[in-house]
Design a protein around this motif. Structure first.
Motif, PDB file in Angstrom:
ATOM      1  N   HIS A  35       0.835  -1.206   0.000  1.00  0.00           N
ATOM      2  CA  HIS A  35       0.000   0.000   0.000  1.00  0.00           C
ATOM      3  C   HIS A  35       0.866   1.251   0.000  1.00  0.00           C
ATOM      4  N   HIS A  36       1.923   1.261   0.803  1.00  0.00           N
ATOM      5  CA  HIS A  36       2.802   2.424   0.840  1.00  0.00           C
ATOM      6  C   HIS A  36       3.534   2.605  -0.487  1.00  0.00           C
ATOM      7  N   GLU A  37       3.932   1.510  -1.113  1.00  0.00           N
ATOM      8  CA  GLU A  37       4.606   1.606  -2.407  1.00  0.00           C
ATOM      9  C   GLU A  37       3.692   2.264  -3.441  1.00  0.00           C
ATOM     10  N   LYS A  38       2.437   1.819  -3.490  1.00  0.00           N
ATOM     11  CA  LYS A  38       1.490   2.407  -4.451  1.00  0.00           C
ATOM     12  C   LYS A  38       1.228   3.872  -4.133  1.00  0.00           C
ATOM     13  N   LEU A  39       1.157   4.201  -2.848  1.00  0.00           N
ATOM     14  CA  LEU A  39       0.871   5.564  -2.442  1.00  0.00           C
ATOM     15  C   LEU A  39       2.019   6.497  -2.820  1.00  0.00           C
ATOM     16  N   VAL A  40       3.247   6.080  -2.562  1.00  0.00           N
ATOM     17  CA  VAL A  40       4.405   6.913  -2.898  1.00  0.00           C
ATOM     18  C   VAL A  40       4.518   7.090  -4.405  1.00  0.00           C
ATOM     19  N   ALA A  41       4.330   6.011  -5.159  1.00  0.00           N
ATOM     20  CA  ALA A  41       4.418   6.105  -6.614  1.00  0.00           C
ATOM     21  C   ALA A  41       3.333   7.023  -7.175  1.00  0.00           C
ATOM     22  N   PHE A  42       2.137   6.904  -6.622  1.00  0.00           N
ATOM     23  CA  PHE A  42       1.024   7.734  -7.099  1.00  0.00           C
ATOM     24  C   PHE A  42       1.304   9.208  -6.869  1.00  0.00           C
ATOM     25  N   GLU A  91      -6.721   1.379  -7.945  1.00  0.00           N
ATOM     26  CA  GLU A  91      -6.152   2.658  -7.532  1.00  0.00           C
ATOM     27  C   GLU A  91      -7.039   3.421  -6.560  1.00  0.00           C
ATOM     28  N   LEU A  92      -8.333   3.128  -6.546  1.00  0.00           N
ATOM     29  CA  LEU A  92      -9.192   3.795  -5.571  1.00  0.00           C
ATOM     30  C   LEU A  92      -8.763   3.457  -4.143  1.00  0.00           C
ATOM     31  N   GLY A  93      -8.130   2.298  -3.972  1.00  0.00           N
ATOM     32  CA  GLY A  93      -7.634   1.907  -2.664  1.00  0.00           C
ATOM     33  C   GLY A  93      -6.539   2.810  -2.134  1.00  0.00           C
ATOM     34  N   ARG A 110     -15.290   0.500   5.760  1.00  0.00           N
ATOM     35  CA  ARG A 110     -14.664  -0.381   6.743  1.00  0.00           C
ATOM     36  C   ARG A 110     -15.012  -1.851   6.507  1.00  0.00           C
ATOM     37  N   ARG A 111     -16.303  -2.151   6.335  1.00  0.00           N
ATOM     38  CA  ARG A 111     -16.699  -3.549   6.212  1.00  0.00           C
ATOM     39  C   ARG A 111     -16.249  -4.174   4.890  1.00  0.00           C
ATOM     40  N   LEU A 112     -16.327  -3.396   3.815  1.00  0.00           N
ATOM     41  CA  LEU A 112     -16.021  -3.964   2.505  1.00  0.00           C
ATOM     42  C   LEU A 112     -14.580  -3.681   2.092  1.00  0.00           C
ATOM     43  N   PHE A 113     -14.182  -2.414   2.024  1.00  0.00           N
ATOM     44  CA  PHE A 113     -12.843  -2.094   1.544  1.00  0.00           C
ATOM     45  C   PHE A 113     -11.745  -2.527   2.519  1.00  0.00           C
TER      46      PHE A 113
END
Length: 581
Positions: free
Chosen positions: A132-139, A352-354, A432-435
Motif C-alpha cells: 500500500h505504501h509503495e502504491k501511495l508513494v508512486a502515485f 487505484e481507488l484503494g 470499513r466492512r467492505l474495503f
C-alpha cells in the motif's frame, strides 16, 4: 478520592474532541490524510536507505538515461534544418503533436518523460516497503511530476505557443474568461457549462415510465412497454447510489433501459434519493431492506408468480450480491438470474481507488462526515480526477485555458457532473466492512444478524468488467469466479468504468469485448487464463446480454399494468429524487 469533573475525563467527550480535531484537519487537507502520506514516504525512504543495491540500480539508470538524452540531443542537432526525423527515447501520447518534435520542446518533454521513468523505478521494487505504501508513494510522485509537465505550461508547450502566435493572444483571452466563469461556477456550486442541454426527463432519463414506489431511500420506476408482448421475467436494475441512476437511461441512443424495453423486457429501475444531513444515519442495511428488498417486493406485486432478473451496477452490484447471498441462505428463490456491471464482491485488490482508503484516511472522512452528515460529491469527484489526472484534469485545463477551446459536453459528461452525496453512516460502513475488512468475500458480512456467503450463489450469473476501470478493476470483478460455484458468463469490454457500460450497438463504434461462460461448478480460470481463452467479438456487449436474458426467460406474454395495485399515482418518470441537488 474525588472523581474528576473535568470534561475530558469522560471518554465520549475525549473522543468528540478527537473527532473535532480530525474534522478540522480534514478541512485544511481536502480530506487527505497527512499521516498516511508521511508514513508511506518514511517507509519508502528508510527501506531505500537500507538498500545499496537498489541505489546502485537507480544511479545506473540515471546515467543511462542521461546518455540516451544526450545522444538524442546530438542526433537532433545534427539533423539540422532538414528536420530529419529522430527517434525519441520515450514515446507518450501526451506529446504526440508534431510541435513536440521541434527543438527545444523535444528536449524538454523527453527530459520530463525520463524523469517520470526514473521515479517510477525509484518508487517500485524497494524491498521491505508495504504494497500500500509503495502504491501511495508512486502515485503521489506521479502527481507532483505532472504539475511540472512541459505540456501544462504556456512557455514550454509548442501547441499553446502556436495557437497564441496564430490568434495574436485571443486564445489566452478566451481562456482567461473561461477561467473566471469556472471560478464563479465553483463558488456558487453551479454545474459546468453545457450541462443545461441535458435535462433529466427531457434530453436524458426520458424513457417513458411511472414512479410506482417511493420511500426514504429510493423511488422505483417502472418503464412503459414498447412491444405487444414481453418476456415473462421482469428486469430490476440496481444502480449505485454514488451516482444518479440515469447513466442507464441517457440519451435515447445511449440508453440501456430503452434498449431493453425495445427488445421486449419489462424494466424496473431504482432511483436513489440524494441524501443530505437528515439522512446521515442511513446505513447499508437501510439500502438493502428499504432499497433492494422493498423494490423486489413491489416488482413481485406488479408481476406476480414470476422470478426476476436482477442487475446491479458498481456499488449497486455489490448490494445485489449481498441480497442474493442472503436470499440463497434463507431459501428465497425469487431471483431468476443475477447480473453485475463493474461490481466488486472481493475488495482485497480494489485498484487505484484503494490509494485513498486506509485506516488513517477513513478516520478523517468519518470525522468530516460526523460534522456534515454526508460525504460531499465534490470529494469523490476530486479523487476520480486524481486517478486519471491527465484525461480529467490537465488536458482539460490546457485545452480550456491555454488553447481557449470550448469544452465539448455530451450526455455522459453531463451525467458525471450531476453527482450525489452519501450518508455518513453508510459510507463509513462501506469503507470499513467492505474495503478495509473485506467482510463480504470472507463470509463475515451480516444480514439480519447472520453472515452471508457468496459461495451460496447458485443462480446463472452474467458479469461485465471493463478494460481500463480505475474504480472496479476487471481482475477484481472477476474474483466472483473463485468465490461462487454458479454458472458465470463473464464479459470483458473495452472502455472504463462508465464508458464501458454505456456501450450501445452502433456502426463504427470501434468497441470490442471478450466473452466466456464457465458452467456451474466448472474449473476456475485465473484472470489471465480467462482472457487468453475468451473469444474476441467486435461491437457492443449489450446484444449478448439481452440474448442471455432471453435465453433464461420464459414464454412471452402481455405486458403487466403500470403501477402497484391499489396505490395512488406517484407521477411520471424520472421522478423527484433524480432532480435533487
Amino acid at each position: 478520592m474525588l472523581e474528576s469533573t473535568h470534561p475530558l475525563a469522560d471518554e465520549s467527550a475525549s473522543r468528540h474532541l478527537d473527532t473535532l480535531a480530525r474534522a478540522t484537519l480534514a478541512r485544511f487537507t481536502g480530506t487527505l490524510s497527512p499521516a498516511a502520506l508521511l508514513l508511506a514516504w518514511q517507509d519508502w525512504q528508510l527501506h531505500l536507505a537500507a538498500s545499496p543495491g537498489k541505489q546502485i540500480e537507480l544511479l545506473q539508470l540515471a546515467v543511462a538515461q542521461a546518455q540516451a538524452l544526450g545522444r538524442f540531443q546530438a542526433q537532433r542537432l545534427a539533423a539540422g534544418p532538414q528536420r530529419t526525423e529522430v527517434p525519441t527515447p520515450v514515446q507518450d501520447r501526451r506529446f504526440a503533436a508534431p510541435g513536440w518534435r521541434e527543438w527545444p520542446f523535444s528536449l524538454w518533454h523527453q527530459a520530463f518523460l525520463l524523469t517520470e521513468q526514473w521515479w517510477d523505478a525509484a518508487t517500485h521494487g524497494v524491498a521491505g516497503v508495504s504494497p500500500h505504501h509503495e502504491k501511495l508513494v508512486a502515485f503521489w510522485a506521479r502527481q507532483w511530476l505532472d504539475m511540472g509537465s512541459p505540456g501544462n505550461q504556456l512557455a514550454t508547450n509548442p501547441v499553446a505557443l502556436a495557437h497564441t502566435r496564430d490568434e495574436h493572444g485571443l486564445n489566452l483571452l478566451r481562456g482567461a474568461q473561461r477561467w473566471l466563469q469556472d471560478l464563479q461556477r465553483l463558488a456558487s456550486h453551479s454545474p459546468p457549462a453545457g450541462t443545461e442541454a441535458y435535462r433529466p426527463g427531457h434530453e436524458v432519463a426520458a424513457t417513458p415510465g411511472r414512479v410506482v414506489l417511493r420511500n426514504r431511500v429510493m423511488e422505483l420506476i417502472q418503464y412503459a412497454p414498447a412491444t405487444a408482448t414481453v418476456h415473462a421475467e421482469p428486469v430490476l436494475l440496481v444502480p449505485a447510489w454514488i451516482m444518479k441512476y440515469y447513466i442507464l437511461d441517457l440519451s435515447a441512443h445511449h440508453s440501456l433501459v430503452r434498449h431493453l424495453v425495445d427488445q421486449g423486457h419489462t424494466v424496473f429501475c431504482l432511483s436513489w434519493k440524494n441524501p443530505g444531513e437528515a439522512e446521515r444515519d442511513l446505513g447499508m442495511d437501510d439500502y438493502l431492506q428499504h432499497g433492494f428488498f422493498e423494490a423486489l417486493d413491489a416488482v413481485n406485486r406488479i408481476v406476480p408468480r414470476t422470478q426476476v432478473h436482477a442487475a446491479g451496477y458498481c456499488l449497486g452490484g455489490t448490494l445485489l450480491a449481498i441480497a442474493a447471498a442472503a436470499m440463497a441462505r434463507d431459501g428465497d428463490d425469487r431471483l431468476a438470474t443475477t447480473t453485475f456491471f463493474a461490481a466488486q464482491t472481493d475488495f482485497s485488490e480494489p485498484g487505484e481507488l484503494g490509494l485513498f482508503i486506509d485506516d488513517s484516511q477513513v478516520s478523517l472522512l468519518e470525522a468530516q462526515m460526523a460534522e456534515t452528515g454526508y460525504l460531499d460529491s465534490r470529494q469523490m469527484a476530486g479523487a476520480f480526477q486524481m486517478l486519471r489526472s491527465y484525461d480529467l484534469l490537465w488536458s482539460r485545463l490546457v485545452n480550456s485555458y491555454l488553447l481557449g477551446e470550448p469544452e465539448s459536453m455530451n450526455d455522459l459528461m453531463a451525467w458525471n457532473a450531476d453527482a450525489t452525496r452519501m450518508p455518513a453512516r453508510m459510507h463509513a460502513q462501506y469503507l470499513r466492512r467492505l474495503f478495509l475488512d473485506d467482510d463480504l468475500s470472507e463470509g463475515r458480512y451480516p444480514v439480519d444478524g447472520r453472515p452471508v456467503s457468496l459461495g451460496s450463489l447458485q443462480r446463472p450469473t452474467f458479469m461485465v468488467g471493463t478494460e481500463t476501470d480505475h474504480v472496479a478493476p476487471w481482475r477484481s470483478v472477476h474474483k466472483l469466479h473463485f468465490l461462487s460455484p454458479a454458472e458465470i458468463t463473464f464479459v470483458l469490454t473495452s472502455g472504463g468504468h462508465n464508458a464501458g457500460i454505456v456501450n450501445p450497438p452502433a456502426a463504427g463504434s470501434h468497441r470490442h469485448y471478450r466473452l466466456l461462460t464457465r458452467p456451474a461448478g466448472g474449473t476456475y480460470l485465473a484472470p489471465d487464463e480467462w482472457q487468453a481463452a475468451a473469444a474476441l467479438h467486435e461491437g457492443s456487449w449489450w446484444p449478448a446480454w439481452q440474448q442471455w436474458l432471453a435465453a433464461h426467460s420464459g414464454p412471452r406474454r402481455k405486458p403487466p399494468r403500470l403501477g402497484l395495485p391499489g396505490t395512488t399515482d406517484l407521477g411520471p418518470a424520472p421522478g423527484h429524487y433524480v432532480m435533487e441537488r
